[in-house]
Write a protein that holds these residues in place. Structure first.
Motif, PDB file in Angstrom:
ATOM      1  N   ASN A 220       0.825  -1.208   0.000  1.00 18.99           N
ATOM      2  CA  ASN A 220       0.000   0.000   0.000  1.00 18.99           C
ATOM      3  C   ASN A 220       0.858   1.257   0.000  1.00 18.99           C
ATOM      4  O   ASN A 220       0.515   2.262  -0.643  1.00 18.99           O
ATOM      5  CB  ASN A 220      -0.937   0.021   1.210  1.00 18.99           C
ATOM      6  CG  ASN A 220      -2.099  -0.940   1.056  1.00 18.99           C
ATOM      7  OD1 ASN A 220      -2.515  -1.248  -0.056  1.00 18.99           O
ATOM      8  ND2 ASN A 220      -2.608  -1.421   2.169  1.00 18.99           N
ATOM      9  N   LEU A 221       1.969   1.201   0.698  1.00 14.27           N
ATOM     10  CA  LEU A 221       2.844   2.363   0.768  1.00 14.27           C
ATOM     11  C   LEU A 221       3.402   2.705  -0.612  1.00 14.27           C
ATOM     12  O   LEU A 221       3.321   3.849  -1.073  1.00 14.27           O
ATOM     13  CB  LEU A 221       3.980   2.102   1.746  1.00 14.27           C
ATOM     14  CG  LEU A 221       4.935   3.262   1.999  1.00 14.27           C
ATOM     15  CD1 LEU A 221       4.205   4.417   2.659  1.00 14.27           C
ATOM     16  CD2 LEU A 221       6.104   2.807   2.875  1.00 14.27           C
TER      17      LEU A 221
ATOM     18  N   SER B  98      13.368   5.466  -7.413  1.00 12.02           N
ATOM     19  CA  SER B  98      13.159   6.488  -6.392  1.00 12.02           C
ATOM     20  C   SER B  98      11.879   7.249  -6.689  1.00 12.02           C
ATOM     21  O   SER B  98      11.305   7.142  -7.778  1.00 12.02           O
ATOM     22  CB  SER B  98      14.347   7.461  -6.343  1.00 12.02           C
ATOM     23  OG  SER B  98      14.429   8.220  -7.542  1.00 12.02           O
ATOM     24  N   GLY B  99      11.444   8.015  -5.711  1.00 17.79           N
ATOM     25  CA  GLY B  99      10.224   8.799  -5.847  1.00 17.79           C
ATOM     26  C   GLY B  99       9.776   9.256  -4.479  1.00 17.79           C
ATOM     27  O   GLY B  99      10.586   9.379  -3.554  1.00 17.79           O
ATOM     28  N   THR B 100       8.487   9.505  -4.334  1.00 15.39           N
ATOM     29  CA  THR B 100       7.933   9.863  -3.035  1.00 15.39           C
ATOM     30  C   THR B 100       6.714   8.998  -2.755  1.00 15.39           C
ATOM     31  O   THR B 100       6.047   8.521  -3.680  1.00 15.39           O
ATOM     32  CB  THR B 100       7.511  11.345  -2.971  1.00 15.39           C
ATOM     33  OG1 THR B 100       6.541  11.604  -3.991  1.00 15.39           O
ATOM     34  CG2 THR B 100       8.707  12.262  -3.148  1.00 15.39           C
ATOM     35  N   VAL B 101       6.442   8.791  -1.470  1.00 17.64           N
ATOM     36  CA  VAL B 101       5.269   8.020  -1.052  1.00 17.64           C
ATOM     37  C   VAL B 101       4.449   8.842  -0.071  1.00 17.64           C
ATOM     38  O   VAL B 101       4.938   9.804   0.526  1.00 17.64           O
ATOM     39  CB  VAL B 101       5.667   6.676  -0.401  1.00 17.64           C
ATOM     40  CG1 VAL B 101       6.289   5.742  -1.427  1.00 17.64           C
ATOM     41  CG2 VAL B 101       6.614   6.900   0.777  1.00 17.64           C
ATOM     42  N   ASP B 102       3.211   8.437   0.090  1.00 21.11           N
ATOM     43  CA  ASP B 102       2.275   9.109   0.983  1.00 21.11           C
ATOM     44  C   ASP B 102       2.055   8.222   2.207  1.00 21.11           C
ATOM     45  O   ASP B 102       1.371   7.204   2.136  1.00 21.11           O
ATOM     46  CB  ASP B 102       0.956   9.346   0.244  1.00 21.11           C
ATOM     47  CG  ASP B 102      -0.041  10.158   1.067  1.00 21.11           C
ATOM     48  OD1 ASP B 102       0.185  10.337   2.270  1.00 21.11           O
ATOM     49  OD2 ASP B 102      -1.063  10.582   0.487  1.00 21.11           O
TER      50      ASP B 102
ATOM     51  N   ALA C  98       3.771  17.193   4.977  1.00 23.63           N
ATOM     52  CA  ALA C  98       5.045  16.561   4.628  1.00 23.63           C
ATOM     53  C   ALA C  98       4.910  15.045   4.550  1.00 23.63           C
ATOM     54  O   ALA C  98       5.678  14.380   3.846  1.00 23.63           O
ATOM     55  CB  ALA C  98       6.120  16.939   5.637  1.00 23.63           C
ATOM     56  N   ALA C  99       3.943  14.474   5.257  1.00 28.47           N
ATOM     57  CA  ALA C  99       3.748  13.018   5.247  1.00 28.47           C
ATOM     58  C   ALA C  99       3.280  12.517   3.893  1.00 28.47           C
ATOM     59  O   ALA C  99       3.385  11.328   3.601  1.00 28.47           O
ATOM     60  CB  ALA C  99       2.735  12.624   6.324  1.00 28.47           C
ATOM     61  N   GLN C 100       2.775  13.416   3.060  1.00 26.87           N
ATOM     62  CA  GLN C 100       2.237  13.003   1.763  1.00 26.87           C
ATOM     63  C   GLN C 100       3.296  12.936   0.672  1.00 26.87           C
ATOM     64  O   GLN C 100       3.017  12.432  -0.411  1.00 26.87           O
ATOM     65  CB  GLN C 100       1.122  13.971   1.347  1.00 26.87           C
ATOM     66  CG  GLN C 100      -0.054  13.962   2.314  1.00 26.87           C
ATOM     67  CD  GLN C 100      -1.104  14.989   1.959  1.00 26.87           C
ATOM     68  OE1 GLN C 100      -0.834  15.984   1.294  1.00 26.87           O
ATOM     69  NE2 GLN C 100      -2.328  14.736   2.405  1.00 26.87           N
TER      70      GLN C 100
END
Length: 260
Positions: free
Chosen positions: A150-151, A167-171, A192-194
């Motif tokens: 899910n992450l 690489s990238g970003t997760v919420d 910032a958590a998103q």
């Protein structure tokens, strides 16, 4: 007694406190986590490869090792198809250290919690008494303490960085919970958590090998990244239900500490 009895509180302390000391001189095994551009877009091939790797976590057994600096370590032996697993978590701060063991079989979770569980016995947790966001590591229906699938499904900007690395970003708000981080902590990060930067690597078989998350700074201080290793795919996970005589139901203070 509430604070030390429940390892989630100590684990969070380890992530946000003791881990600070490691940011100045990270160990050589740490993977650098980039800060992806806000305008970055996902690479379809990278998305597919990472999606296939995370989906495979639900089809086989494996060992998961989670660390955050020197203050938090969890080693979990997981068998998602069999619905069972074991985990041992050690969290430490400047003047304390706590080790908690947990055992999950089907819909039942047992734990050995210092100051709560007597030697040679297990504390049984009634999961219906706990809110969805309660962080208890292993739990029925979500055996992965990092909720990896899910992450990583929350990323919209994953891209290849060469070879089997991405690489990238997760919420973080999209995951049911992260080992050592309860919902209150994640909510405290605000927006910032998103967009939490991550790097991931796959092994030669295209399976997830490592995942590194750079958590938001706490009070302006950068903390050590959360590092996850996935190894020993296909291993045998020995998890047997404790004998009834060794099981005690969790007392009220445990549920209160977890928000239930």
């Amino acid at each position: 007694m509430r604070k030390i009895a429940i390892y989630t509180a100590t684990a969070t302390l380890a992530l946000t406190g003791c881990a600070n000391a490691d940011t100045a001189s990270p160990g050589p095994s740490r993977s650098p986590v980039e800060n992806p551009s806000v305008v970055a877009t996902a690479d379809p091939a990278a998305t597919a490869a990472l999606g296939k790797a995370t989906a495979a976590l639900g089809t086989t057994s494996y060992t998961m090792t989670v660390t955050a600096g020197s203050g938090f370590t969890m080693i979990a032996l997981l068998d998602p198809p069999g619905g069972k697993g074991t985990a041992e978590l050690t969290a430490s701060g400047p003047n304390t250290e706590i080790t908690v063991k947990s055992l999950l079989i089907g819909q039942d979770l047992w734990a050995q919690i210092p100051t709560i569980t007597k030697d040679g016995t297990w504390t049984h947790l009634d999961m219906s008494r706990l809110p969805e966001g309660a962080n208890v590591g292993l739990r029925p229906g979500r055996i992965d303490p990092v909720d990896s699938a899910n992450l990583l499904a929350s990323t919209t900007d994953v891209r290849s960085t060469g070879g089997n690395s991405y690489s990238g970003t997760v919420d973080l708000t999209k995951a049911a919970g992260i080992a050592g981080l309860d919902r209150v902590t994640i909510d405290g990060y605000g927006s910032a958590a998103q967009r939490v930067p991550f790097v991931a690597a796959l092994d030669e078989q295209g399976r997830l090998a490592t995942l590194t998350l750079q958590l938001p700074a706490v009070n302006g201080t950068t903390i050590a990244p959360v590092e996850v290793r996935y190894t020993e795919y296909g291993r045998t996970v020995d998890a047997e239900q404790p004998q009834a005589a060794t099981v005690v139901e969790a007392p009220e203070n445990v549920y209160r500490a977890l928000g239930g």
